[in-house]
Enzyme design. Structure first.
Site: not given
Length: 322
Positions: A141, A145, A117
């Site tokens: 998040y 990643k 991402s």
């Protein structure tokens, strides 16, 4: 010989499954259906219903289907929610990736394409990121990643894993009339639902330092994204060396107001968006250059903004009639 797609019943993963088949590769899907939809898995494609946290299931799936590579799309993808659920996010995205890599190592599977991402960059000092832009993720998040990329890097050093990570911002559109974005957090489905409910979509802030005053971001079509995942898999199969990470970006981006204008045109529902206050922390402009991916992964923006909207709208209407 086949490629396992974790999260292959999800919005992005289901498009990757079709792109793999288009490249002559044989996809196998593993998905726990926490956000995926079983009907997104094409007829005839093997489907294992379960989580990547289940190492035994991973090993059985690899053994039963002769898996030789993995496209790892599965994960908890909601950056905002991850702030409230950090432990869940790390379990799904970090522990899950470690379990997957362990199962791969146990079974001699030595190639992986990782769905990363652009959240790994956080809010960069520059308005256009390249692969070497410093990584400063601002949510569990984004951090998860980045850790996933580190796990691939370290397993590559330790065990010869061949890998690449693909980073991108906002994925929209539909490549098939039966595949749609069902996320309760993404912009396109939120705007569609507002329009279907007779409500007026809103823009958070119109006084940014951009040509029309609204934030500028990268929006890429899901089918274009899926093609580059499949090309990466095919090249790893062929023994070609890829970069450790690629940005799948437009290089210029579009503004939120441009999105709203395209929404009105593509849906046929005229509206003037409401202007709401800025959200804290939203930068004026963040887009990514995709030059390396264009060189190596057949990356290009094949769809206009209007095509992104209309394809997504038609799939949304087909799923739940207006």
């Amino acid at each position: 010989m086949s490629w396992l797609v974790t999260g292959g019943a999800g919005y992005i993963g289901s498009h990757v499954v079709r792109a793999l088949a288009g490249e002559g590769l044989e996809p196998v899907v593993l998905d726990d259906l926490s956000s995926g939809i079983a009907s997104f898995v094409p007829e005839g494609v093997p489907f294992a219903n379960g989580t990547i946290l289940d190492g035994d299931l991973l090993r059985r799936t690899i053994d039963e289907h002769g898996v030789t590579g993995v496209v790892h799309v599965a994960g908890f993808k909601y950056a905002g929610v991850s702030v409230q659920r950090p432990l869940h996010t790390y379990e799904q995205n970090v522990t899950g990736t470690a379990r997957l890599l362990e199962a791969m190592a146990d079974r001699g599977v030595d190639r992986i394409v990782f769905s990363s991402s652009a959240a790994v960059y956080g809010t960069p000092d520059t308005d256009t990121v390249i692969e070497g832009t410093p990584k400063n993720p601002e949510s569990p998040y984004g951090e998860s990643k980045l850790i996933g990329e580190w796990l691939l890097r370290d397993q590559g050093r330790a065990a010869g894993l061949r890998h690449t990570s693909l980073r991108y911002f906002n994925v929209v559109g539909s490549g098939e009339p039966d595949l749609y974005d069902a996320s309760p957090h993404n912009l396109f489905p939120l705007v569609f639902q507002a329009l279907l409910d007779g409500k007026t979509p809103r823009i958070n802030g119109d006084d940014y330092d951009t040509p029309d005053g609204t934030c500028v971001r990268d929006y890429v079509h899901v089918a274009d994204l899926a093609i580059s995942h499949a090309v990466a898999a095919r090249k790893l199969d062929a023994g070609e060396t890829l970069e450790s990470a690629y940005n799948l970006g437009s290089g210029d981006g579009v503004s939120v107001r441009q999105i709203m204008d395209a929404m009105a045109e593509g849906t046929g529902i005229a509206f003037t968006p409401e202007i709401a206050p800025r959200r804290p922390g939203d930068p004026d402009r963040i887009v990514a250059k995709g030059e390396l991916a264009a060189r190596d992964l057949d990356w290009e923006m094949r769809h206009t903004l209007l095509e992104m909207v209309t394809s997504a709208w038609e799939a949304r209407k087909a799923a739940v009639p207006a």
